[in-house]
Design a protein around this motif. Structure first.
Motif, short mmCIF file in Angstrom:
data_model
loop_
_atom_site.label_atom_id
_atom_site.label_comp_id
_atom_site.label_asym_id
_atom_site.label_seq_id
_atom_site.Cartn_x
_atom_site.Cartn_y
_atom_site.Cartn_z
N CYS A 32 0.56 -1.35 -0.21
CA CYS A 32 -0.52 -0.03 0.06
C CYS A 32 0.57 1.58 -0.03
O CYS A 32 1.55 1.61 0.73
CB CYS A 32 -0.73 -0.09 0.87
SG CYS A 32 -1.67 1.22 0.92
N HIS A 33 0.63 2.39 -0.78
CA HIS A 33 1.43 3.23 -0.90
C HIS A 33 1.25 4.91 0.24
O HIS A 33 1.91 5.41 0.07
CB HIS A 33 1.61 3.88 -2.75
CG HIS A 33 1.81 3.24 -2.95
ND1 HIS A 33 3.54 2.85 -3.22
CD2 HIS A 33 1.56 2.32 -4.40
CE1 HIS A 33 3.98 2.27 -4.87
NE2 HIS A 33 2.97 1.44 -5.40
N ALA A 34 -0.18 4.68 0.67
CA ALA A 34 -1.14 5.70 1.52
C ALA A 34 0.03 5.13 2.46
O ALA A 34 0.38 6.25 3.49
CB ALA A 34 -2.19 5.17 1.81
N CYS A 35 0.11 3.54 3.21
CA CYS A 35 0.25 3.26 4.72
C CYS A 35 1.08 3.03 4.63
O CYS A 35 1.76 2.70 5.41
CB CYS A 35 -0.54 3.07 5.86
SG CYS A 35 -1.34 1.23 4.73
N SER A 36 2.52 2.01 3.69
CA SER A 36 2.86 1.04 3.59
C SER A 36 2.41 -0.28 4.41
O SER A 36 3.85 -1.09 4.29
CB SER A 36 4.66 1.74 4.65
OG SER A 36 4.95 2.41 3.25
N GLY A 37 1.28 -0.58 4.30
CA GLY A 37 1.48 -1.49 4.64
C GLY A 37 1.12 -2.48 3.68
O GLY A 37 1.14 -2.42 2.14
N ARG A 38 1.20 -4.21 3.95
CA ARG A 38 1.59 -5.30 3.20
C ARG A 38 0.65 -6.03 3.49
O ARG A 38 0.71 -6.21 4.58
CB ARG A 38 3.30 -5.20 3.18
CG ARG A 38 3.99 -4.61 2.68
CD ARG A 38 5.72 -5.42 2.51
NE ARG A 38 6.45 -4.12 2.23
CZ ARG A 38 7.58 -4.68 1.73
NH1 ARG A 38 7.62 -5.24 1.41
NH2 ARG A 38 8.50 -3.25 1.10
N TRP A 39 0.04 -7.04 2.33
CA TRP A 39 -0.24 -8.23 3.04
C TRP A 39 -0.12 -9.38 1.36
O TRP A 39 0.20 -9.57 0.59
CB TRP A 39 -2.18 -7.09 1.77
CG TRP A 39 -1.98 -6.39 2.97
CD1 TRP A 39 -2.09 -4.81 1.98
CD2 TRP A 39 -2.91 -6.08 4.33
NE1 TRP A 39 -2.63 -3.75 3.02
CE2 TRP A 39 -2.73 -4.88 4.00
CE3 TRP A 39 -2.90 -6.89 4.53
CZ2 TRP A 39 -3.37 -4.82 5.78
CZ3 TRP A 39 -3.84 -6.90 6.21
CH2 TRP A 39 -3.58 -4.81 6.37
N THR A 45 -7.19 -3.59 -2.21
CA THR A 45 -7.74 -2.48 -1.56
C THR A 45 -6.94 -2.59 -0.01
O THR A 45 -7.40 -3.81 0.28
CB THR A 45 -9.39 -2.21 -1.15
OG1 THR A 45 -9.88 -1.88 -2.41
CG2 THR A 45 -9.74 -0.57 -0.23
N CYS A 46 -6.09 -1.66 0.64
CA CYS A 46 -5.41 -2.01 1.57
C CYS A 46 -6.30 -2.18 2.74
O CYS A 46 -7.29 -1.24 3.02
CB CYS A 46 -5.12 -0.68 2.01
SG CYS A 46 -3.89 -0.98 3.56
N SER A 47 -6.29 -3.21 3.91
CA SER A 47 -7.33 -3.84 4.85
C SER A 47 -6.72 -2.38 5.91
O SER A 47 -7.69 -2.64 7.08
CB SER A 47 -6.86 -5.74 4.56
OG SER A 47 -7.86 -6.04 4.07
N THR A 48 -5.76 -1.99 6.07
CA THR A 48 -5.54 -0.90 7.12
C THR A 48 -6.41 0.25 7.32
O THR A 48 -6.48 1.10 7.65
CB THR A 48 -4.14 -1.05 7.44
OG1 THR A 48 -3.74 -2.08 8.23
CG2 THR A 48 -3.69 0.19 8.75
#
Ligand SMILES: [Zn+2]
Length: 144
Positions: A32-39, A45-48
């Motif tokens: 995720c480029h918005a929050c750096s989350g990885r899945w 869609t980012c789950s965070t």
């Protein structure tokens, strides 16, 4: 009319997310480029943070064990004992079989991703991404 005889087709769990290169395997994970989350598995869609500004990237071939357990009573089709391990790889923690071992893998054990048979069904073999403990003491190659 004679129908062609075909072998039962093998089923691969996670085939869309798994990439094989010889003995090595990698997985598609989402960054995720918005929050750096990885899945993992990858998602749109980012789950965070619910951002759709995500990108699919390729994992490393190596990671390390977070925790593991030996399965001694297996579901139908699976041959016990085998190991299930939570593995940290390229910033995600995922559950993987380790069919080559009947002993739990200590936290921090370096492992390598491969693809192997994990079960047999009447329809054919079931394969999946799995992890194998590295014999040497190489540390993980770090995160992508
Ligand atoms: Zn996010």
């Amino acid at each position: 009319m004679t129908l062609p005889q075909t072998q039962p087709a093998a089923h691969q769990i996670g085939a869309h997310w798994t990439h094989q290169d010889g003995e090595h395997a990698t997985l598609t994970i989402t960054l995720c480029h918005a929050c750096s989350g990885r899945w993992f598995p990858p998602r749109d869609t980012c789950s965070t943070c619910a951002s759709s500004d995500v990108e699919n990237i390729t994992s490393h071939t190596r990671g390390s064990v977070y925790a593991s357990s030996v399965v001694r009573i297996a579901p139908r089709g699976f041959q016990a004992p085998y190991v299930l391990a939570y593995v940290d790889i390229s910033g995600v923690r995922l559950l993987a079989h380790s069919p080559s071992s009947d002993r739990a893998l200590a936290p921090g054990t370096p492992v390598e991703l491969t693809v192997a048979r994990i079960a047999d069904t009447p329809e054919g073999a079931v394969t999946s991404y799995v992890v194998t403990a590295l014999d040497d003491q190489h540390t993980t190659t770090g995160e992508q």
